[in-house]
Design a protein around this motif. Structure first.
Motif, PDB file in Angstrom:
ATOM      1  N   VAL A 160       0.843  -1.205   0.000  1.00  0.00           N
ATOM      2  CA  VAL A 160       0.000   0.000   0.000  1.00  0.00           C
ATOM      3  C   VAL A 160       0.874   1.250   0.000  1.00  0.00           C
ATOM      4  N   ASN A 161       1.895   1.267   0.839  1.00  0.00           N
ATOM      5  CA  ASN A 161       2.751   2.445   0.945  1.00  0.00           C
ATOM      6  C   ASN A 161       3.633   2.655  -0.274  1.00  0.00           C
ATOM      7  N   ALA A 162       3.760   1.633  -1.113  1.00  0.00           N
ATOM      8  CA  ALA A 162       4.523   1.774  -2.355  1.00  0.00           C
ATOM      9  C   ALA A 162       3.687   2.397  -3.472  1.00  0.00           C
ATOM     10  N   TYR A 163       2.407   2.635  -3.212  1.00  0.00           N
ATOM     11  CA  TYR A 163       1.530   3.208  -4.234  1.00  0.00           C
ATOM     12  C   TYR A 163       2.010   4.597  -4.637  1.00  0.00           C
ATOM     13  N   ASP A 164       2.075   4.818  -5.940  1.00  0.00           N
ATOM     14  CA  ASP A 164       2.450   6.109  -6.502  1.00  0.00           C
ATOM     15  C   ASP A 164       1.410   6.486  -7.535  1.00  0.00           C
ATOM     16  N   PRO A 165       0.620   7.535  -7.301  1.00  0.00           N
ATOM     17  CA  PRO A 165      -0.424   7.908  -8.251  1.00  0.00           C
ATOM     18  C   PRO A 165       0.110   8.223  -9.647  1.00  0.00           C
ATOM     19  N   LEU A 166       1.397   8.521  -9.758  1.00  0.00           N
ATOM     20  CA  LEU A 166       1.979   8.849 -11.057  1.00  0.00           C
ATOM     21  C   LEU A 166       2.561   7.643 -11.778  1.00  0.00           C
ATOM     22  N   ASP A 167       2.578   6.496 -11.095  1.00  0.00           N
ATOM     23  CA  ASP A 167       3.141   5.279 -11.691  1.00  0.00           C
ATOM     24  C   ASP A 167       2.109   4.634 -12.607  1.00  0.00           C
ATOM     25  N   PRO A 168       2.384   4.584 -13.920  1.00  0.00           N
ATOM     26  CA  PRO A 168       1.411   3.993 -14.849  1.00  0.00           C
ATOM     27  C   PRO A 168       1.317   2.476 -14.752  1.00  0.00           C
ATOM     28  N   ALA A 169       2.329   1.835 -14.169  1.00  0.00           N
ATOM     29  CA  ALA A 169       2.337   0.374 -14.050  1.00  0.00           C
ATOM     30  C   ALA A 169       2.542  -0.004 -12.588  1.00  0.00           C
ATOM     31  N   PRO A 170       1.468  -0.002 -11.794  1.00  0.00           N
ATOM     32  CA  PRO A 170       1.627  -0.318 -10.368  1.00  0.00           C
ATOM     33  C   PRO A 170       2.104  -1.741 -10.161  1.00  0.00           C
ATOM     34  N   GLY A 171       2.748  -1.970  -9.016  1.00  0.00           N
ATOM     35  CA  GLY A 171       3.273  -3.294  -8.677  1.00  0.00           C
ATOM     36  C   GLY A 171       2.208  -4.331  -8.483  1.00  0.00           C
ATOM     37  N   LYS A 172       2.656  -5.583  -8.361  1.00  0.00           N
ATOM     38  CA  LYS A 172       1.732  -6.695  -8.150  1.00  0.00           C
ATOM     39  C   LYS A 172       1.162  -6.671  -6.751  1.00  0.00           C
ATOM     40  N   ARG A 173      -0.059  -7.088  -6.651  1.00  0.00           N
ATOM     41  CA  ARG A 173      -0.737  -7.145  -5.358  1.00  0.00           C
ATOM     42  C   ARG A 173      -0.323  -8.403  -4.609  1.00  0.00           C
ATOM     43  N   ARG A 174      -0.189  -8.264  -3.303  1.00  0.00           N
ATOM     44  CA  ARG A 174       0.115  -9.428  -2.453  1.00  0.00           C
ATOM     45  C   ARG A 174      -1.122 -10.258  -2.275  1.00  0.00           C
ATOM     46  N   LYS A 175      -0.939 -11.532  -2.052  1.00  0.00           N
ATOM     47  CA  LYS A 175      -2.073 -12.430  -1.768  1.00  0.00           C
ATOM     48  C   LYS A 175      -2.195 -12.677  -0.320  1.00  0.00           C
TER      49      LYS A 175
END
Length: 175
Positions: A160-175
């Motif tokens: 969640v804290n790695a979220y960047d509104p400017l990042d067009p390719a967000p990271g993978k979600r944890r399970k």
């Protein structure tokens, strides 16, 4: 089979998106955390002469003696300044002792003193009574489910804290 439940997290008013505080999970965490921290701090100051930050540091040191300030920071998730101030208060009150870390001269190893352990043992009774009151509206099964869910959410915080509104390719979600 369980269906994924999609819920409304926002309310729309006048073509404007706003939070629905009755459904917004971060709001609940913030509200509950702030109110519990303030109540605990008031109680612990009144009856034991310490605030919530000092108590949190003591709680970590009781369960994990002989650790550094950085390890305390990691364990409780508080910022460095708050932990440093808390340790300073505890050292002034002679509730904590420290010595140089033999593996790293820049660091110090912290532990509760004899009087620190004695005070911890008094405060823990109040802390557990407060927790019991908090959880009193839940069944034992609900408490277990809550703990499982909270552990999952805690593990998901870095994502969640790695979220960047400017990042067009967000990271993978944890399970």
């Amino acid at each position: 089979m369980r269906k994924n439940i999609v819920r409304q997290e926002v309310a729309t008013t006048s073509n404007r998106v706003t939070l629905d505080l009755d459904r917004h999970v971060p709001y609940f965490f913030t509200y509950i955390s702030n109110k519990l921290s303030r109540g605990a701090s008031d109680t612990y100051r009144k009856h034991f002469g310490l605030g919530i930050t000092e108590w949190r540091v003591m709680g970590v040191l009781a369960g994990m003696p002989d650790i550094s300030a950085n390890q305390i920071i990691s364990a409780i998730g508080l910022d460095k300044g708050a932990v440093s101030r808390g340790l300073h208060v505890l050292e002034q009150e002679r509730l904590v002792t420290s010595e140089p870390d033999p593996k790293d001269n820049r660091s110090r190893i912290m532990r509760l003193s004899k009087s620190g352990n004695a005070l911890h043992d008094r405060i823990i009774v109040a802390a557990l009574a407060r927790e019991k009151r908090l959880l009193s509206t839940l069944s034992p099964e609900e408490v277990e489910i809550l703990i499982v869910c909270l552990r999952k959410l805690r593990a998901n915080v870095p994502y969640v804290n790695a979220y960047d509104p400017l990042d067009p390719a967000p990271g993978k979600r944890r399970k």
